[in-house]
Write a protein that holds these residues in place. Sequence first.
Motif, mmCIF file in Angstrom:
data_model
loop_
_atom_site.group_PDB
_atom_site.id
_atom_site.type_symbol
_atom_site.label_atom_id
_atom_site.label_comp_id
_atom_site.label_asym_id
_atom_site.label_seq_id
_atom_site.Cartn_x
_atom_site.Cartn_y
_atom_site.Cartn_z
ATOM 1 N N LEU A 157 44.305 19.985 44.704
ATOM 2 C CA LEU A 157 44.632 20.759 45.954
ATOM 3 C C LEU A 157 43.464 21.646 46.431
ATOM 4 O O LEU A 157 43.250 22.399 47.327
ATOM 5 N N ASN A 158 42.390 21.632 45.407
ATOM 6 C CA ASN A 158 41.429 22.559 45.490
ATOM 7 C C ASN A 158 40.801 22.603 46.904
ATOM 8 O O ASN A 158 40.264 23.214 47.401
ATOM 9 N N ALA A 159 40.308 20.994 47.290
ATOM 10 C CA ALA A 159 39.487 20.816 48.192
ATOM 11 C C ALA A 159 40.276 21.157 49.507
ATOM 12 O O ALA A 159 39.689 21.530 50.598
ATOM 13 N N VAL A 160 41.596 20.995 49.411
ATOM 14 C CA VAL A 160 42.691 21.301 50.369
ATOM 15 C C VAL A 160 42.549 22.591 50.802
ATOM 16 O O VAL A 160 42.455 23.105 51.823
ATOM 17 N N TRP A 161 42.687 23.703 49.752
ATOM 18 C CA TRP A 161 42.779 25.019 49.967
ATOM 19 C C TRP A 161 41.392 25.444 50.472
ATOM 20 O O TRP A 161 41.408 26.442 51.391
ATOM 21 N N GLY A 162 40.274 24.999 50.056
ATOM 22 C CA GLY A 162 39.024 25.151 50.607
ATOM 23 C C GLY A 162 38.828 24.722 52.143
ATOM 24 O O GLY A 162 38.387 25.723 52.856
ATOM 25 N N MET A 163 39.392 23.761 52.494
ATOM 26 C CA MET A 163 39.356 23.037 53.799
ATOM 27 C C MET A 163 40.292 24.136 54.902
ATOM 28 O O MET A 163 39.745 24.491 55.919
ATOM 29 N N LEU A 164 41.367 24.447 54.243
ATOM 30 C CA LEU A 164 42.150 25.315 55.025
ATOM 31 C C LEU A 164 41.423 26.766 55.170
ATOM 32 O O LEU A 164 41.451 27.439 56.367
ATOM 33 N N ALA A 165 40.937 27.379 53.978
ATOM 34 C CA ALA A 165 40.352 28.586 54.185
ATOM 35 C C ALA A 165 39.127 28.698 55.250
ATOM 36 O O ALA A 165 39.067 29.740 55.887
ATOM 37 N N THR A 185 56.802 28.647 40.463
ATOM 38 C CA THR A 185 56.877 29.707 41.451
ATOM 39 C C THR A 185 56.440 31.074 40.956
ATOM 40 O O THR A 185 56.511 31.157 39.535
ATOM 41 N N GLY A 186 56.532 32.118 41.378
ATOM 42 C CA GLY A 186 56.170 33.436 40.944
ATOM 43 C C GLY A 186 54.711 33.771 41.585
ATOM 44 O O GLY A 186 54.022 32.819 41.958
ATOM 45 N N PRO A 187 54.189 34.780 41.170
ATOM 46 C CA PRO A 187 53.003 35.456 41.890
ATOM 47 C C PRO A 187 51.691 34.791 41.169
ATOM 48 O O PRO A 187 50.545 34.595 41.746
ATOM 49 N N GLU A 188 51.885 34.547 39.880
ATOM 50 C CA GLU A 188 50.714 33.885 39.036
ATOM 51 C C GLU A 188 49.983 32.721 39.545
ATOM 52 O O GLU A 188 48.598 32.825 39.874
ATOM 53 N N PRO A 189 50.635 31.513 39.821
ATOM 54 C CA PRO A 189 50.051 30.330 40.229
ATOM 55 C C PRO A 189 49.123 30.556 41.567
ATOM 56 O O PRO A 189 48.217 30.089 41.622
ATOM 57 N N ILE A 190 49.898 31.177 42.395
ATOM 58 C CA ILE A 190 49.204 31.303 43.729
ATOM 59 C C ILE A 190 48.129 32.410 43.683
ATOM 60 O O ILE A 190 47.073 32.241 44.648
ATOM 61 N N ALA A 191 48.213 33.358 42.700
ATOM 62 C CA ALA A 191 47.195 34.354 42.478
ATOM 63 C C ALA A 191 45.882 33.667 42.264
ATOM 64 O O ALA A 191 44.744 33.868 42.528
ATOM 65 N N ARG A 192 46.071 32.437 41.206
ATOM 66 C CA ARG A 192 44.679 31.712 40.735
ATOM 67 C C ARG A 192 44.091 31.077 42.139
ATOM 68 O O ARG A 192 43.049 30.776 42.157
ATOM 69 N N VAL A 193 45.111 30.666 43.085
ATOM 70 C CA VAL A 193 44.374 29.926 44.363
ATOM 71 C C VAL A 193 43.499 31.102 44.930
ATOM 72 O O VAL A 193 42.557 30.690 45.431
ATOM 73 N N LEU A 194 44.192 32.237 45.202
ATOM 74 C CA LEU A 194 43.460 33.179 45.883
ATOM 75 C C LEU A 194 42.259 33.583 45.438
ATOM 76 O O LEU A 194 41.233 33.975 46.037
ATOM 77 N N ALA A 195 42.214 33.451 43.960
ATOM 78 C CA ALA A 195 40.909 34.140 43.483
ATOM 79 C C ALA A 195 39.841 33.147 43.679
ATOM 80 O O ALA A 195 38.558 33.517 43.747
ATOM 81 N N ARG A 196 40.041 31.709 43.657
ATOM 82 C CA ARG A 196 38.993 30.693 44.158
ATOM 83 C C ARG A 196 38.972 30.730 45.572
ATOM 84 O O ARG A 196 37.666 30.254 46.066
#
Length: 304
Positions: A157-165, A185-196
């Motif tokens: 999903l890394n390229a997907v998140w980058g595309m959407l950002a 679920t929980g804040p930690e996994p999505i926090a790793r996405v936001l850090a990228r």
Amino acid sequence: MSSPQQAAAPEGDETREVRGFWGALGLPGLVDVHTHFMPERVLRKVWEYFDANGPLVGTRGWPITYRHGEDERTALLRQFGVRAFTSMLYPHKAGMARWLNGWAAEFAARTPDCLHTATFFPEDGVAGYVREALDAGARVFKAHVQVGGYDPADRQLNAVWGMLAEAGTPVVIHCGSGPAPGRHTGPEPIARVLARHPQLALIVAHLGMPEYREFLDLADRYRRVHLDTTMAFTDFTEEFAPFPPELLPRLAAHGDRVLLGTDFPNIPYPYLHQLRCLERLDLGADWLRAVCHDNAARLFELPA
């Protein structure tokens, strides 16, 4: 306090009260960023899940208040004065997302007040069909970490998140651990996405229930993190995931990034109940106007 079921009223009466709610605030209507429209056979499966108590444990029921056909549900939102809404849909396994996106594009084409919604899943080809959806005019995406059972920081999903950002396209994401936790679920996994991808426009569903504090922390850290109100503060939710009163000043401070969401039609109480529960927070008319209309109207660039 009466139960949500006891609070139910004939839909004609409810329509008048909903319209009276936003009319008294001087708004042109509501914008609801968390409503569900999906292929009928998929929606029936969702309703069967809730009929069996869904994510809840024990004997507490989850009745579907608006178990109507698609045309009737769409008409009801319009009667309520919801001037823009979404078709939140999501896959629970690989091979579904592209098909769901095709259905959602067709639904948006025949439903001009629906914000064209799309979704994705960590699988081969995901970046390609997300690009196709963006090129086709998708204005919002839905991600459901609990139902999908995937890590949002999955490398696929890394390229997907980058595309959407880069596109600035908002993603409504169910990543909190309520009403039942999932593997990721929980804040930690999505926090790793936001850090990228710190510029990602995320709309955290259900205010991040029950990790309200931690998702407010993410909103503090990332300017494009929003929160939606779906099911929060309702009598139903307060029984198992109450919002801590001491966090209300922080919610007020983020008043420009809190958006109305309801989970219509899959809610065990009337639509009006969500609005009244926001009103009884007593955070002021300006906050209510922003949450119920203006923030989403700005984010999605709705016409005045």
